[in-house]
Write a protein that holds these residues in place. Sequence first.
Motif, short mmCIF file in Angstrom:
data_model
loop_
_atom_site.label_atom_id
_atom_site.label_comp_id
_atom_site.label_asym_id
_atom_site.label_seq_id
_atom_site.Cartn_x
_atom_site.Cartn_y
_atom_site.Cartn_z
N THR A 173 0.82 -1.22 0.00
CA THR A 173 0.00 0.00 0.00
C THR A 173 0.85 1.26 0.00
OG1 THR A 173 -0.17 0.07 2.41
CG2 THR A 173 -1.87 -1.19 1.23
N THR A 174 2.18 1.12 -0.01
CA THR A 174 3.03 2.30 -0.19
C THR A 174 3.69 2.19 -1.56
OG1 THR A 174 5.02 1.28 0.73
CG2 THR A 174 3.58 2.43 2.28
N LEU A 188 6.78 2.69 -2.15
CA LEU A 188 8.04 1.98 -1.97
C LEU A 188 7.83 0.46 -1.98
CD1 LEU A 188 11.00 2.92 0.20
CD2 LEU A 188 10.04 0.64 0.47
N SER A 189 6.78 0.01 -1.30
CA SER A 189 6.59 -1.45 -1.27
C SER A 189 6.09 -1.97 -2.62
CB SER A 189 5.66 -1.85 -0.12
OG SER A 189 4.43 -1.20 -0.21
N ALA A 238 9.82 -3.35 -2.19
CA ALA A 238 9.86 -4.31 -1.09
C ALA A 238 8.99 -5.55 -1.31
CB ALA A 238 9.46 -3.62 0.22
N LEU A 269 8.49 -7.11 -4.03
CA LEU A 269 9.00 -7.94 -5.12
C LEU A 269 10.34 -8.55 -4.76
CD1 LEU A 269 8.35 -5.32 -7.95
CD2 LEU A 269 6.97 -7.37 -7.53
N ASP A 296 14.41 -5.69 11.02
CA ASP A 296 15.64 -5.05 11.49
C ASP A 296 15.90 -5.42 12.96
OD1 ASP A 296 15.32 -3.73 9.05
OD2 ASP A 296 14.52 -1.90 9.97
N LYS A 336 20.01 -3.10 9.78
CA LYS A 336 18.83 -3.38 8.95
C LYS A 336 18.81 -4.84 8.51
CE LYS A 336 16.61 -0.84 6.69
NZ LYS A 336 15.18 -0.60 6.86
N LEU A 347 -4.54 2.99 -4.24
CA LEU A 347 -4.32 3.00 -2.79
C LEU A 347 -3.38 4.13 -2.37
CD1 LEU A 347 -3.84 -0.83 -2.10
CD2 LEU A 347 -5.75 0.58 -1.36
N THR A 359 -4.10 8.06 -0.67
CA THR A 359 -4.18 8.48 0.74
C THR A 359 -2.80 8.52 1.40
OG1 THR A 359 -4.59 6.17 1.34
CG2 THR A 359 -6.53 7.60 1.12
N LEU A 360 -1.78 8.16 0.64
CA LEU A 360 -0.43 8.12 1.23
C LEU A 360 0.08 9.56 1.43
CD1 LEU A 360 1.57 5.85 1.94
CD2 LEU A 360 2.59 6.17 -0.30
N GLU A 397 5.78 10.08 2.38
CA GLU A 397 5.93 8.66 2.05
C GLU A 397 5.98 8.44 0.53
OE1 GLU A 397 6.68 6.35 4.05
OE2 GLU A 397 6.23 7.28 5.97
N LYS A 434 12.50 -4.05 -11.58
CA LYS A 434 12.89 -4.97 -10.49
C LYS A 434 12.60 -6.41 -10.88
CE LYS A 434 13.23 -6.10 -5.74
NZ LYS A 434 13.30 -5.65 -4.38
N HIS A 441 13.14 5.41 4.76
CA HIS A 441 14.05 4.57 3.99
C HIS A 441 14.45 5.25 2.67
CE1 HIS A 441 15.97 0.95 2.53
NE2 HIS A 441 15.25 1.03 1.43
N1 LIG Z 1 12.39 -6.49 1.32
C1 LIG Z 1 12.85 -5.66 0.43
O1 LIG Z 1 13.30 -6.06 -0.65
C2 LIG Z 1 12.80 -4.19 0.71
C3 LIG Z 1 13.07 -3.30 -0.33
C4 LIG Z 1 12.98 -1.94 -0.07
C5 LIG Z 1 12.65 -1.50 1.20
N2 LIG Z 1 12.41 -2.38 2.20
C6 LIG Z 1 12.05 -1.92 3.54
O2 LIG Z 1 10.75 -1.38 3.56
C7 LIG Z 1 10.62 -0.51 4.69
C8 LIG Z 1 9.78 0.71 4.33
O3 LIG Z 1 8.53 0.30 3.91
P1 LIG Z 1 7.44 1.37 3.45
O4 LIG Z 1 8.10 2.53 2.80
O5 LIG Z 1 6.42 0.58 2.68
O6 LIG Z 1 6.89 1.97 4.80
P2 LIG Z 1 5.87 1.52 5.94
O7 LIG Z 1 5.27 0.18 5.71
O8 LIG Z 1 6.59 1.83 7.21
O9 LIG Z 1 4.68 2.59 5.73
C9 LIG Z 1 4.91 3.95 5.89
C10 LIG Z 1 3.74 4.67 6.54
O10 LIG Z 1 2.68 4.81 5.58
C11 LIG Z 1 1.43 4.33 6.14
N3 LIG Z 1 0.65 3.83 4.99
C12 LIG Z 1 0.92 2.72 4.25
N4 LIG Z 1 0.07 2.65 3.20
C13 LIG Z 1 -0.75 3.72 3.26
C14 LIG Z 1 -1.81 4.21 2.42
N5 LIG Z 1 -2.16 3.59 1.30
N6 LIG Z 1 -2.43 5.35 2.81
C15 LIG Z 1 -2.06 6.01 3.93
N7 LIG Z 1 -1.04 5.62 4.74
C16 LIG Z 1 -0.40 4.49 4.41
C17 LIG Z 1 1.86 3.31 7.15
O11 LIG Z 1 0.88 3.14 8.14
C18 LIG Z 1 3.13 3.94 7.71
O12 LIG Z 1 2.84 4.92 8.69
C19 LIG Z 1 12.02 -0.15 5.11
O13 LIG Z 1 12.30 -0.73 6.36
C20 LIG Z 1 12.89 -0.77 4.04
O14 LIG Z 1 14.11 -1.18 4.53
C21 LIG Z 1 12.46 -3.72 1.97
#
Ligand SMILES: NC(=O)c1ccc[n+]([C@@H]2O[C@H](COP(=O)([O-])OP(=O)(O)OC[C@H]3O[C@@H](n4cnc5c(N)ncnc54)[C@H](O)[C@@H]3O)[C@@H](O)[C@H]2O)c1
Length: 241
Positions: free
Chosen positions: A20-21, A23-24, A28, A30, A37, A42, A60, A63-64, A68, A113, A150
């Motif tokens: 839902t972000t 970044l993910s 993350a 994929l 951590d 990390k 989705l 709302t982010l 973020e 990716k 991140h």
């Molecule tokens: N596994 C991997 O290959 C990989 C790759 C890159 C990053 N990561 C890791 O991912 C982590 C960061 O994840 P992230 O950026 O997804 O952050 P997160 O999951 O911490 O979410 C960030 C914030 O956004 C909120 N949020 C999420 N979706 C929302 C939406 N649709 N609407 C409103 N609010 C929303 C969450 O509640 C949270 O407060 C880091 O720890 C990083 O190291 C992992």
Amino acid sequence: MAGFAASTYMRGINWIAVPTTLLSMVDASLGGKTGFDLPEGKNLVGAFYPPKLVLADPSLLLTLSDRELRSGMAEVVKHGIISDPELFAMCNRGMDWVKGNLEEVVKRAMAVKIKVIEEDPYEKGFRAALNLGHTVGHAVELVSKFELRHGEAIAIGMLVEAAYSARVGLATSGVVRAVQDSLSALNLPIAIPKEMPREEIIHAMRMDKKKNAKVIRFALPVEIGKVELVDVADLEMVIGD
Ligand SMILES: NC(=O)c1ccc[n+]([C@@H]2O[C@H](COP(=O)([O-])OP(=O)(O)OC[C@H]3O[C@@H](n4cnc5c(N)ncnc54)[C@H](O)[C@@H]3O)[C@@H](O)[C@H]2O)c1
């Protein structure tokens, strides 16, 4: 975390990811790297355990929070630098353009990716290109005590590593400028905060995952669309002044 739990419960059960972000969606969810951590660093506990399905719906993201969304754009810039110059050029158009074109941004960034992880699922070789900006970035993220998001830490890491790449003659100064312009267009940070102790960053870089303390493998940009894996011993040189 859920992916890691799925990897260990009953020696492994199926899971699906609904990121839902931004970044993910583009990073993350994929590639099957699951885990969490520890205070020491990390991703110190984890497993390769890909989901059966990734369901990424860009609506989705409406709302982010702005912060973020920008944080996620750092990984989009990274994917552009690794192998999609057109995606990289899109990042230069700034956040308003990005917000109006999320579906295209997400699709293109996911595609980069997916191509890399399909070729090298367990990071035996070129998958390490995805670590662009992450050796410095993870260290800066940790030393900031996770005050930096991140993606913000990765943005700083990408520019520091690009500047190093230019210093050792791999990249031109034009590449460094292009990376800087693109991160600035997205309002992402580009420099290590002044008050952050350089020796702590270097210590954190040595601690990061399984990296051998003597030599650390960096993914350095050579041009937009091409990175090279380089072993570096002198970490002070990477951080600069
Ligand atoms: N596994 C991997 O290959 C990989 C790759 C890159 C990053 N990561 C890791 O991912 C982590 C960061 O994840 P992230 O950026 O997804 O952050 P997160 O999951 O911490 O979410 C960030 C914030 O956004 C909120 N949020 C999420 N979706 C929302 C939406 N649709 N609407 C409103 N609010 C929303 C969450 O509640 C949270 O407060 C880091 O720890 C990083 O190291 C992992």
